[in-house]
Write a protein that holds these residues in place. Structure first.
Motif, PDB file in Angstrom:
ATOM      1  N   ARG A  32       6.857   5.762   4.321  1.00 27.93           N
ATOM      2  CA  ARG A  32       7.163   6.492   5.551  1.00 27.93           C
ATOM      3  C   ARG A  32       8.382   7.391   5.408  1.00 27.93           C
ATOM      4  O   ARG A  32       9.360   7.044   4.743  1.00 27.93           O
ATOM      5  CB  ARG A  32       7.409   5.507   6.701  1.00 27.93           C
ATOM      6  N   ARG A  85       0.319   4.181   0.338  1.00 27.06           N
ATOM      7  CA  ARG A  85      -0.032   5.185   1.345  1.00 27.06           C
ATOM      8  C   ARG A  85       0.776   4.977   2.627  1.00 27.06           C
ATOM      9  O   ARG A  85       0.793   5.846   3.498  1.00 27.06           O
ATOM     10  CB  ARG A  85      -1.527   5.120   1.660  1.00 27.06           C
ATOM     11  N   LYS A  86       1.456   3.831   2.733  1.00 29.36           N
ATOM     12  CA  LYS A  86       2.248   3.530   3.924  1.00 29.36           C
ATOM     13  C   LYS A  86       3.726   3.877   3.745  1.00 29.36           C
ATOM     14  O   LYS A  86       4.551   3.512   4.576  1.00 29.36           O
ATOM     15  CB  LYS A  86       2.103   2.049   4.277  1.00 29.36           C
ATOM     16  N   ASP A  88       0.848  -1.179   0.000  1.00 25.14           N
ATOM     17  CA  ASP A  88       0.000   0.000   0.000  1.00 25.14           C
ATOM     18  C   ASP A  88       0.893   1.243   0.000  1.00 25.14           C
ATOM     19  O   ASP A  88       1.551   1.537   1.003  1.00 25.14           O
ATOM     20  CB  ASP A  88      -0.898  -0.016   1.238  1.00 25.14           C
TER      21      ASP A  88
END
Length: 235
Positions: A61, A58-59, A56
């Motif tokens: 970091r 969106r993860k 994903d």
């Protein structure tokens, strides 16, 4: 003699590309990183779609490593984007044609080690003073939680340990497995051996008895390994 093999990075021959290596900045995401390297937004959107079953995006970091591989043409064209999920796993995004996204794993080197120390203040300080991994202090305190009172450590108590430590790219990733240990506490030896019984790994003493008992000697994890010995304690 044969020439040395070409240097590789994430499986790619380094000399075949222009490589930019960096870390994800604060508030950066896949789109902002790739847009800054002239990758069109429709391509980025499709990559995010194609990566769903792998990772994903969106993860992503802040602080994690990434690399952009570009062709060595007169006008360099982005070819691959690599993002390190953690110490061992990374994804490769093809920025041309198929826009394929694949998950990969770095090889892990397991190195057998041994260590020892004589406690002069606390288990934590002794581990540090002997240049051993702080993970050892936590693991030893958990193994001996039922047999050693770490709030009652005495000066001269000592330990020896045989363990495996995992390395990736030449650096420890903080994963340790203790195979055998000896903790001498108040003149009494306490042995621990890693053994698999009924498909479960646990620790046993030199008589074959489990080190896990009904009650812990010192139930507080960090405070017990950083606790200093005291001459005021009555034994």
């Amino acid at each position: 003699p044969l020439p040395p093999p070409p240097a590789r990075l994430y499986g790619f021959i380094e000399d075949s590309f222009t490589i930019e290596r960096d870390r994800v900045g604060r508030n950066e995401n896949l789109a902002s990183i790739l847009l800054s390297h002239q990758v069109d937004y429709p391509v980025i959107h499709q990559l995010a779609q194609n990566s769903r079953k792998v990772f994903d995006v969106r993860k992503i970091r802040a602080g994690n490593k990434y690399a952009l591989f570009s062709s060595k043409d007169t006008v360099p064209a982005p070819a691959y984007f690599v993002y390190e999920i953690d110490n061992t796993d990374y994804i490769i995004m093809s920025l041309t044609d198929s826009l394929k996204v694949t998950l990969h794993h770095k090889p892990i080197d397991i190195i057998r080690k041994s260590g020892s120390g004589v406690i002069s203040s606390s288990l934590w300080n002794t581990i540090n003073d002997n240049n051993l991994s702080p993970i050892l202090a936590i693991d030893l305190s958990e193994i001996y939680a039922w047999t050693v009172d770490f709030f009652g450590i005495e000066k001269g108590d000592n330990f020896s340990v045989i363990y495996d430590e995992a390395y990736v790219d030449g650096a420890s990733i903080g994963e340790i497995t203790i195979h055998a240990a000896l903790f001498n506490h108040r003149g009494q030896p306490f042995y621990a051996f890693h053994f698999k019984e009924d498909s479960t790994w646990s620790y046993f003493d030199d008589k074959g008895l489990s080190l896990r008992k009904a009650f812990l000697k010192a139930p507080l994890k960090f405070s017990r390994i950083s606790s200093r010995f005291s001459h005021s304690r009555l034994h």
